[in-house]
Design a protein around this motif. Sequence first.
Motif, PDB file in Angstrom:
ATOM      1  N   PRO A   1      -4.297 121.570  47.921  1.00 21.26           N
ATOM      2  CA  PRO A   1      -4.071 122.775  47.514  1.00 21.26           C
ATOM      3  C   PRO A   1      -4.143 122.877  45.959  1.00 21.26           C
ATOM      4  CG  PRO A   1      -1.988 121.913  47.957  1.00 21.26           C
ATOM      5  CD  PRO A   1      -2.995 121.094  48.610  1.00 21.26           C
ATOM      6  N   ILE A   2      -3.673 121.824  45.069  1.00 19.57           N
ATOM      7  CA  ILE A   2      -3.795 121.961  43.824  1.00 19.57           C
ATOM      8  C   ILE A   2      -5.303 121.979  43.275  1.00 19.57           C
ATOM      9  CG2 ILE A   2      -3.024 121.021  41.544  1.00 19.57           C
ATOM     10  CD1 ILE A   2      -0.671 122.282  43.041  1.00 19.57           C
ATOM     11  N   HIS A   3      -5.988 121.038  43.694  1.00 20.89           N
ATOM     12  CA  HIS A   3      -7.459 120.915  43.506  1.00 20.89           C
ATOM     13  C   HIS A   3      -8.139 122.199  44.048  1.00 20.89           C
ATOM     14  CE1 HIS A   3      -7.470 116.703  42.415  1.00 20.89           C
ATOM     15  NE2 HIS A   3      -8.827 116.722  42.160  1.00 20.89           N
ATOM     16  N   ALA A   4      -8.008 122.535  45.330  1.00 22.83           N
ATOM     17  CA  ALA A   4      -8.698 123.844  45.936  1.00 22.83           C
ATOM     18  C   ALA A   4      -8.520 125.081  44.824  1.00 22.83           C
ATOM     19  CB  ALA A   4      -8.147 123.928  47.245  1.00 22.83           C
ATOM     20  N   VAL A   5      -6.967 125.651  44.944  1.00 23.31           N
ATOM     21  CA  VAL A   5      -6.850 126.829  44.291  1.00 23.31           C
ATOM     22  C   VAL A   5      -7.088 126.814  42.739  1.00 23.31           C
ATOM     23  CG1 VAL A   5      -4.909 128.406  43.649  1.00 23.31           C
ATOM     24  CG2 VAL A   5      -4.977 127.204  45.817  1.00 23.31           C
ATOM     25  N   SER A   6      -7.035 125.466  42.173  1.00 26.63           N
ATOM     26  CA  SER A   6      -7.252 125.271  40.568  1.00 26.63           C
ATOM     27  C   SER A   6      -8.685 125.556  40.353  1.00 26.63           C
ATOM     28  CB  SER A   6      -6.754 124.009  40.016  1.00 26.63           C
ATOM     29  OG  SER A   6      -5.169 123.859  39.950  1.00 26.63           O
ATOM     30  N   LEU A   7      -9.423 124.786  41.158  1.00 23.35           N
ATOM     31  CA  LEU A   7     -11.125 124.838  40.649  1.00 23.35           C
ATOM     32  C   LEU A   7     -11.637 126.087  41.421  1.00 23.35           C
ATOM     33  CD1 LEU A   7     -11.597 121.271  41.562  1.00 23.35           C
ATOM     34  CD2 LEU A   7     -11.875 122.038  39.083  1.00 23.35           C
ATOM     35  N   VAL A   8     -11.264 126.330  42.424  1.00 26.75           N
ATOM     36  CA  VAL A   8     -11.893 127.577  42.923  1.00 26.75           C
ATOM     37  C   VAL A   8     -11.305 128.742  42.748  1.00 26.75           C
ATOM     38  CG1 VAL A   8     -12.723 128.721  45.294  1.00 26.75           C
ATOM     39  CG2 VAL A   8     -12.726 126.049  45.027  1.00 26.75           C
ATOM     40  N   GLY A   9     -10.038 129.058  42.661  1.00 27.63           N
ATOM     41  CA  GLY A   9      -9.549 130.177  42.527  1.00 27.63           C
ATOM     42  C   GLY A   9      -9.312 130.760  41.119  1.00 27.63           C
ATOM     43  N   MET A  10      -8.802 129.602  40.238  1.00 29.96           N
ATOM     44  CA  MET A  10      -8.391 129.788  38.878  1.00 29.96           C
ATOM     45  C   MET A  10      -9.531 129.491  37.889  1.00 29.96           C
ATOM     46  SD  MET A  10      -4.537 128.468  39.464  1.00 29.96           S
ATOM     47  CE  MET A  10      -4.399 128.065  37.659  1.00 29.96           C
ATOM     48  N   GLY A  11     -10.513 128.684  38.441  1.00 27.89           N
ATOM     49  CA  GLY A  11     -11.277 128.211  37.449  1.00 27.89           C
ATOM     50  C   GLY A  11     -10.822 127.111  36.432  1.00 27.89           C
ATOM     51  N   LEU A  12      -9.706 126.424  36.773  1.00 28.39           N
ATOM     52  CA  LEU A  12      -9.129 125.568  36.182  1.00 28.39           C
ATOM     53  C   LEU A  12      -9.640 124.180  36.295  1.00 28.39           C
ATOM     54  CD1 LEU A  12      -6.761 124.646  34.263  1.00 28.39           C
ATOM     55  CD2 LEU A  12      -5.528 124.496  36.178  1.00 28.39           C
ATOM     56  N   TRP A  13     -10.174 123.630  35.168  1.00 34.48           N
ATOM     57  CA  TRP A  13     -10.736 122.202  35.111  1.00 34.48           C
ATOM     58  C   TRP A  13      -9.887 121.406  35.408  1.00 34.48           C
ATOM     59  CZ3 TRP A  13     -16.311 121.610  33.708  1.00 34.48           C
ATOM     60  CH2 TRP A  13     -16.994 122.911  33.570  1.00 34.48           C
ATOM     61  N   LEU A  14     -10.125 120.014  35.865  1.00 38.20           N
ATOM     62  CA  LEU A  14      -9.021 119.078  36.449  1.00 38.20           C
ATOM     63  C   LEU A  14      -9.809 117.615  35.923  1.00 38.20           C
ATOM     64  CD1 LEU A  14      -7.905 120.149  39.756  1.00 38.20           C
ATOM     65  CD2 LEU A  14      -6.930 120.689  37.540  1.00 38.20           C
ATOM     66  N   ILE A  15      -8.730 116.812  35.164  1.00 35.77           N
ATOM     67  CA  ILE A  15      -9.070 115.566  34.842  1.00 35.77           C
ATOM     68  C   ILE A  15      -8.151 114.488  35.722  1.00 35.77           C
ATOM     69  CG2 ILE A  15      -9.286 113.923  33.096  1.00 35.77           C
ATOM     70  CD1 ILE A  15      -9.509 116.064  30.935  1.00 35.77           C
ATOM     71  N   ASP A  16      -8.772 113.819  36.602  1.00 36.50           N
ATOM     72  CA  ASP A  16      -8.213 113.009  37.445  1.00 36.50           C
ATOM     73  C   ASP A  16      -8.006 111.400  36.952  1.00 36.50           C
ATOM     74  OD1 ASP A  16      -7.788 114.921  39.443  1.00 36.50           O
ATOM     75  OD2 ASP A  16      -9.496 114.068  40.604  1.00 36.50           O
ATOM     76  N   ASN A  17      -7.097 110.801  37.221  1.00 37.06           N
ATOM     77  CA  ASN A  17      -6.851 109.376  37.012  1.00 37.06           C
ATOM     78  C   ASN A  17      -6.759 109.097  35.561  1.00 37.06           C
ATOM     79  OD1 ASN A  17      -6.578 108.522  39.905  1.00 37.06           O
ATOM     80  ND2 ASN A  17      -8.816 108.805  39.937  1.00 37.06           N
ATOM     81  N   MET A  18      -5.889 109.801  34.802  1.00 38.10           N
ATOM     82  CA  MET A  18      -5.961 109.569  33.430  1.00 38.10           C
ATOM     83  C   MET A  18      -4.980 108.433  33.231  1.00 38.10           C
ATOM     84  SD  MET A  18      -5.838 113.066  31.751  1.00 38.10           S
ATOM     85  CE  MET A  18      -6.300 112.802  30.244  1.00 38.10           C
ATOM     86  N   HIS A  19      -4.825 107.768  31.957  1.00 42.47           N
ATOM     87  CA  HIS A  19      -3.918 106.615  31.686  1.00 42.47           C
ATOM     88  C   HIS A  19      -3.158 107.125  30.668  1.00 42.47           C
ATOM     89  CE1 HIS A  19      -5.902 103.138  34.096  1.00 42.47           C
ATOM     90  NE2 HIS A  19      -6.675 104.135  34.296  1.00 42.47           N
ATOM     91  N   LEU A  20      -1.813 107.283  31.032  1.00 42.05           N
ATOM     92  CA  LEU A  20      -1.052 108.205  30.194  1.00 42.05           C
ATOM     93  C   LEU A  20       0.301 107.464  29.558  1.00 42.05           C
ATOM     94  CD1 LEU A  20      -1.360 111.447  31.945  1.00 42.05           C
ATOM     95  CD2 LEU A  20      -2.580 110.969  30.007  1.00 42.05           C
ATOM     96  N   THR A  21       0.396 106.214  30.024  1.00 41.52           N
ATOM     97  CA  THR A  21       1.432 105.508  29.510  1.00 41.52           C
ATOM     98  C   THR A  21       1.648 104.970  28.153  1.00 41.52           C
ATOM     99  OG1 THR A  21       1.850 104.493  31.864  1.00 41.52           O
ATOM    100  CG2 THR A  21       2.916 103.368  30.123  1.00 41.52           C
TER     101      THR A  21
END
Length: 325
Positions: A268-288
Amino acid sequence: MTDPDERAGAEQIERYFQSLSNWGRWGDDDRLGTLNLITPAVRLAAAASVRRGEAVSLAGDLDPENPDPLHAGVSAVHRDSKIGEVEHFLGRKARWDAIAESISISPHGGNTHLDGLGHYNWDGKTYNGFSIAESTDETGSKHLDVRHASDGIITRGVLLDIAGLFDVEFVERGYAITPEDLLAAEKKQGVRVRSGDALLIHTGNAAAILKDGPLYSTEEKGVLDGVQAGLDVSCLPFLHEREISVMGTDGTHDVQPPRLADFDFARPIHAVSLVGMGLWLIDNMHLTALAAATTRARQWDFLFTALPWRFIGSTSSPLNPVAVL
């Protein structure tokens, strides 16, 4: 019979497509979505976040010998090298020479990558109401490709360190991050996510997989079976209200396994963000490394830069995002 809580959860996600929608907000032909929130004023203000000059990469390596380091199951990295480019292609030797290369990448997997707005569709529609029916396997996304982000994603970044909030190295896999967790991290760190920001969420998931390997909820190691900490669907209104421009996590954003058994609502985060909100997502970052740097500096905001490729039709781009503190 469908469980009442299950039905209510699915109905809430359906409502989010309407109540959190940005369709038409920036015009009927808009292709940028929330990147519209990165205005010149936002970029200028983001420069003020650089106080130490320390740069930190937020990506993992692209390694043909280890193409799926986070065990996403759909990664591929191939490199074909020709040592001696001049002799190979021109049939003659020279004192100067080079290495010719051909590279093939499947970015929608365990690599650090940008999800463009054409990556997901819901009931046949992508962001802003464009029809997925006009896209093809051969030409890719007809209306929404990563080329639309060709000016780059250059803005203020904010790291919300959920692992740091709980004083752990890794957030427990399968933990569903709540809006209350996001607010508590803001309070603890003394920072507030604001309009146009790139929101990065550190759970330690990528570091945990690299250290201890993946964790599965079933015997079958399916793409969605990897147990990961991620956002609960209840975080979506927070993301919309704060008007973030892009979001990145050290996982796949959605808590896994899914909260709802209905496979339609597995992401649901992917679907609503990308489709509904037009919010771009960056997967699998290395943030440590960034979490460590921000903790040392007591500074959780920074200049965020990510420059996707200008690839017509592609809904993804491998990335090396960089934070400058």
